[in-house]
Design a protein around this motif. Structure first.
Motif, PDB file in Angstrom:
ATOM      1  N   LEU A   1       0.827  -1.208   0.000  1.00  0.00           N
ATOM      2  CA  LEU A   1       0.000   0.000   0.000  1.00  0.00           C
ATOM      3  C   LEU A   1       0.859   1.254   0.000  1.00  0.00           C
ATOM      4  O   LEU A   1       0.521   2.253  -0.654  1.00  0.00           O
ATOM      5  CB  LEU A   1      -0.939  -0.006   1.203  1.00  0.00           C
ATOM      6  CG  LEU A   1      -1.991  -1.127   1.221  1.00  0.00           C
ATOM      7  CD1 LEU A   1      -2.791  -1.083   2.509  1.00  0.00           C
ATOM      8  CD2 LEU A   1      -2.915  -1.022   0.023  1.00  0.00           C
TER       9      LEU A   1
ATOM     10  N   GLU B   1       2.302   1.741  -3.545  1.00  0.00           N
ATOM     11  CA  GLU B   1       1.296   2.181  -4.502  1.00  0.00           C
ATOM     12  C   GLU B   1       0.817   3.597  -4.189  1.00  0.00           C
ATOM     13  O   GLU B   1       0.488   4.362  -5.104  1.00  0.00           O
ATOM     14  CB  GLU B   1       0.139   1.186  -4.537  1.00  0.00           C
ATOM     15  CG  GLU B   1       0.592  -0.194  -5.012  1.00  0.00           C
ATOM     16  CD  GLU B   1      -0.531  -1.068  -5.529  1.00  0.00           C
ATOM     17  OE1 GLU B   1      -1.700  -0.642  -5.442  1.00  0.00           O
ATOM     18  OE2 GLU B   1      -0.239  -2.174  -6.035  1.00  0.00           O
ATOM     19  N   THR B   2       0.796   3.954  -2.918  1.00  0.00           N
ATOM     20  CA  THR B   2       0.446   5.333  -2.551  1.00  0.00           C
ATOM     21  C   THR B   2       1.467   6.306  -3.117  1.00  0.00           C
ATOM     22  O   THR B   2       1.117   7.366  -3.662  1.00  0.00           O
ATOM     23  CB  THR B   2       0.361   5.476  -1.021  1.00  0.00           C
ATOM     24  OG1 THR B   2      -0.707   4.643  -0.528  1.00  0.00           O
ATOM     25  CG2 THR B   2       0.090   6.916  -0.617  1.00  0.00           C
TER      26      THR B   2
ATOM     27  N   LEU C   1       0.896   6.810  -6.793  1.00  0.00           N
ATOM     28  CA  LEU C   1      -0.228   7.714  -7.070  1.00  0.00           C
ATOM     29  C   LEU C   1       0.164   9.168  -6.824  1.00  0.00           C
ATOM     30  O   LEU C   1      -0.215  10.067  -7.587  1.00  0.00           O
ATOM     31  CB  LEU C   1      -1.432   7.333  -6.199  1.00  0.00           C
ATOM     32  CG  LEU C   1      -2.153   6.033  -6.596  1.00  0.00           C
ATOM     33  CD1 LEU C   1      -3.160   5.639  -5.518  1.00  0.00           C
ATOM     34  CD2 LEU C   1      -2.853   6.195  -7.942  1.00  0.00           C
TER      35      LEU C   1
ATOM     36  N   VAL D   1      -7.678  -3.412 -16.888  1.00  0.00           N
ATOM     37  CA  VAL D   1      -7.836  -2.020 -16.465  1.00  0.00           C
ATOM     38  C   VAL D   1      -8.617  -1.234 -17.520  1.00  0.00           C
ATOM     39  O   VAL D   1      -9.517  -0.456 -17.201  1.00  0.00           O
ATOM     40  CB  VAL D   1      -6.465  -1.370 -16.202  1.00  0.00           C
ATOM     41  CG1 VAL D   1      -6.634   0.124 -15.920  1.00  0.00           C
ATOM     42  CG2 VAL D   1      -5.762  -2.049 -15.037  1.00  0.00           C
TER      43      VAL D   1
ATOM     44  N   GLU E   1       7.360  -1.103  -8.971  1.00  0.00           N
ATOM     45  CA  GLU E   1       6.189  -1.956  -8.789  1.00  0.00           C
ATOM     46  C   GLU E   1       6.158  -2.426  -7.329  1.00  0.00           C
ATOM     47  O   GLU E   1       7.198  -2.515  -6.668  1.00  0.00           O
ATOM     48  CB  GLU E   1       6.250  -3.166  -9.717  1.00  0.00           C
ATOM     49  CG  GLU E   1       6.198  -2.841 -11.201  1.00  0.00           C
ATOM     50  CD  GLU E   1       4.796  -2.439 -11.680  1.00  0.00           C
ATOM     51  OE1 GLU E   1       3.892  -2.258 -10.853  1.00  0.00           O
ATOM     52  OE2 GLU E   1       4.635  -2.288 -12.912  1.00  0.00           O
TER      53      GLU E   1
ATOM     54  N   THR F   1       1.602  -4.051 -10.687  1.00  0.00           N
ATOM     55  CA  THR F   1       0.887  -3.725  -9.444  1.00  0.00           C
ATOM     56  C   THR F   1       0.720  -2.208  -9.331  1.00  0.00           C
ATOM     57  O   THR F   1      -0.362  -1.678  -9.598  1.00  0.00           O
ATOM     58  CB  THR F   1       1.651  -4.295  -8.229  1.00  0.00           C
ATOM     59  OG1 THR F   1       3.059  -4.027  -8.390  1.00  0.00           O
ATOM     60  CG2 THR F   1       1.456  -5.796  -8.116  1.00  0.00           C
ATOM     61  N   SER F   2       1.790  -1.516  -9.005  1.00  0.00           N
ATOM     62  CA  SER F   2       1.712  -0.054  -8.948  1.00  0.00           C
ATOM     63  C   SER F   2       1.289   0.526 -10.291  1.00  0.00           C
ATOM     64  O   SER F   2       0.504   1.478 -10.361  1.00  0.00           O
ATOM     65  CB  SER F   2       3.065   0.537  -8.548  1.00  0.00           C
ATOM     66  OG  SER F   2       3.496   0.045  -7.312  1.00  0.00           O
TER      67      SER F   2
ATOM     68  N   THR G   1      -0.584  -0.769 -12.710  1.00  0.00           N
ATOM     69  CA  THR G   1      -2.007  -0.927 -13.018  1.00  0.00           C
ATOM     70  C   THR G   1      -2.863  -0.059 -12.096  1.00  0.00           C
ATOM     71  O   THR G   1      -3.897   0.467 -12.517  1.00  0.00           O
ATOM     72  CB  THR G   1      -2.428  -2.402 -12.902  1.00  0.00           C
ATOM     73  OG1 THR G   1      -1.946  -2.946 -11.660  1.00  0.00           O
ATOM     74  CG2 THR G   1      -1.879  -3.225 -14.050  1.00  0.00           C
ATOM     75  N   THR G   2      -2.414   0.118 -10.854  1.00  0.00           N
ATOM     76  CA  THR G   2      -3.139   0.997  -9.938  1.00  0.00           C
ATOM     77  C   THR G   2      -3.158   2.427 -10.465  1.00  0.00           C
ATOM     78  O   THR G   2      -4.194   3.101 -10.459  1.00  0.00           O
ATOM     79  CB  THR G   2      -2.503   0.965  -8.537  1.00  0.00           C
ATOM     80  OG1 THR G   2      -2.604  -0.359  -8.009  1.00  0.00           O
ATOM     81  CG2 THR G   2      -3.185   1.941  -7.591  1.00  0.00           C
TER      82      THR G   2
ATOM     83  N   LEU H   1      -5.417   2.718 -13.547  1.00  0.00           N
ATOM     84  CA  LEU H   1      -6.815   2.680 -13.134  1.00  0.00           C
ATOM     85  C   LEU H   1      -7.233   4.022 -12.539  1.00  0.00           C
ATOM     86  O   LEU H   1      -8.309   4.554 -12.851  1.00  0.00           O
ATOM     87  CB  LEU H   1      -7.015   1.565 -12.107  1.00  0.00           C
ATOM     88  CG  LEU H   1      -8.448   1.272 -11.673  1.00  0.00           C
ATOM     89  CD1 LEU H   1      -9.284   0.785 -12.840  1.00  0.00           C
ATOM     90  CD2 LEU H   1      -8.443   0.216 -10.568  1.00  0.00           C
ATOM     91  N   ALA H   2      -6.380   4.586 -11.703  1.00  0.00           N
ATOM     92  CA  ALA H   2      -6.695   5.868 -11.076  1.00  0.00           C
ATOM     93  C   ALA H   2      -6.770   6.981 -12.112  1.00  0.00           C
ATOM     94  O   ALA H   2      -7.639   7.863 -12.036  1.00  0.00           O
ATOM     95  CB  ALA H   2      -5.647   6.204 -10.014  1.00  0.00           C
TER      96      ALA H   2
END
Length: 333
Positions: free
Chosen positions: A23, A26-27, A30, A66, A155, A164-165, A167-168, A171-172
């Motif tokens: 998390l 990935e944060t 973002l 995605v 990632e 992972t990161s 695709t996040t 998606l965002a």
């Protein structure tokens, strides 16, 4: 999993640390995306807003999943969109894409053969192409009218392999496009409900009292000179636990319910045949205007702790009745 790895995760703390690390990574990804969002995002939004066809989303593998979700989000928020598998596109599904469509292509490497194979065809057809890649110098970025950089520092996969990161972030960014377009179109909660008629929000924002109320011959109603016996027969036949009491112009004078009868019996004997229902009715019944949302009727029932409501029009005439069971059956509550 090796024995050493299994031992490492023998406690809850180890699992929690692993989850928090993902998390956290990935944060940061973002936040990295947010900090570099630039004019290319605005340009992509303008292309999508001006699209007279549909937004065609495409991608391979995880990027394809995605892209499929982005298409669904766009479609449900006022931007017509659908997903096309790039492999199928080169075997006939390109025919689904018209020259009025805008293509949104996802590939983190920007080198997906399946996607890059169809790009020249789309370019010749005149489609505007928006891409999301992590490689601004990639072939897909070169084909694009607008390139959106979704590069991530790392990632979340400890081997740097599983998407992972990346695709996040993709998606965002898709959500950011959809919501920006939603705001630009003035897409309201009512518009959203029309795209989701089977969902709870759709039912709450679309179902109106007129859709559920008992009306015409199904409306329990008697005149003010009717006897208690006649009122009870009307309640029994219409099965709403109440009857409206109306004047000659069908304006509402009161309501007589099962509860009114029980309270009256508690005060002594009653001659049902000679006592007019107007002597026992409630003279200021709770009502709801015709045309309003059914959820407003539900709120009144809950607020006043009653089971039924009469529906009146602008002239005070009783035009319908409904109870809690009607709202439950329609799944408004």
């Amino acid at each position: 999993m090796t024995l050493h790895s299994a031992e490492k995760f023998s406690s809850d703390d180890a699992w929690i640390r692993a989850g928090r690390r993902v998390l956290s990574v990935e944060t940061r990804a973002l936040q990295h995306l947010e900090s570099r969002l630039d004019a290319s995002f605005a340009e992509a939004c303008r292309h999508l807003l001006a699209c007279t066809g549909r937004v065609v989303c495409t991608g391979m593998g995880k990027s394809g999943h995605v892209a499929n979700k982005i298409a669904a989000t766009l479609a449900s928020t006022g931007t017509p969109a659908f997903y096309v598998h790039p492999g199928e596109a080169s075997h006939g599904d390109l025919g689904m894409i018209t020259d009025a469509d805008v293509v949104l292509a996802l590939s983190y490497s920007g080198e997906s053969d399946e996607i890059n194979m169809i790009m020249p065809v789309l370019k010749r057809q005149g489609n505007a192409i928006i891409s999301m890649t992590g490689k601004p110098q990639s072939r897909l970025a070169g084909f694009s009218d607008v390139h959106l950089n979704v590069a991530v520092p790392e990632e979340a996969c400890p081997h740097g392999l599983a998407p992972t990161s990346s695709t996040t972030v993709s998606l965002a960014l898709g959500d950011a496009l959809a919501v920006a377009l939603l705001e630009a179109r003035g897409f309201s909660s009512e518009d959203f409900a029309r795209s989701h008629p089977a969902g709870s929000l759709g039912r709450r924002l679309l179902v109106r009292i007129d859709d559920l109320m008992h009306q015409g011959p199904d409306l329990p109603a008697v005149t003010s000179d009717a006897s208690v016996t006649e009122a009870l027969l009307e309640i029994s036949q219409k099965r709403l636990g109440m009857t409206a009491v109306l004047d000659a112009e069908r304006r509402l004078l009161g309501v007589f319910t099962d509860g009114d009868l029980r309270r009256a019996l508690g005060n002594g004997p009653i001659d049902f045949n000679t006592t007019p229902v107007s002597a026992l009715m409630a003279k200021q019944p709770k009502t709801v205007p015709a045309g309003h949302l059914a959820v407003e009727a539900a709120h009144l029932l809950e607020q006043h702790r009653i089971n039924g409501l009469l529906v009146i029009d602008a002239d005070g005439r009783c035009v319908g009745a409904l109870n809690i069971h009607d709202l439950l059956q329609a799944r408004v509550v």
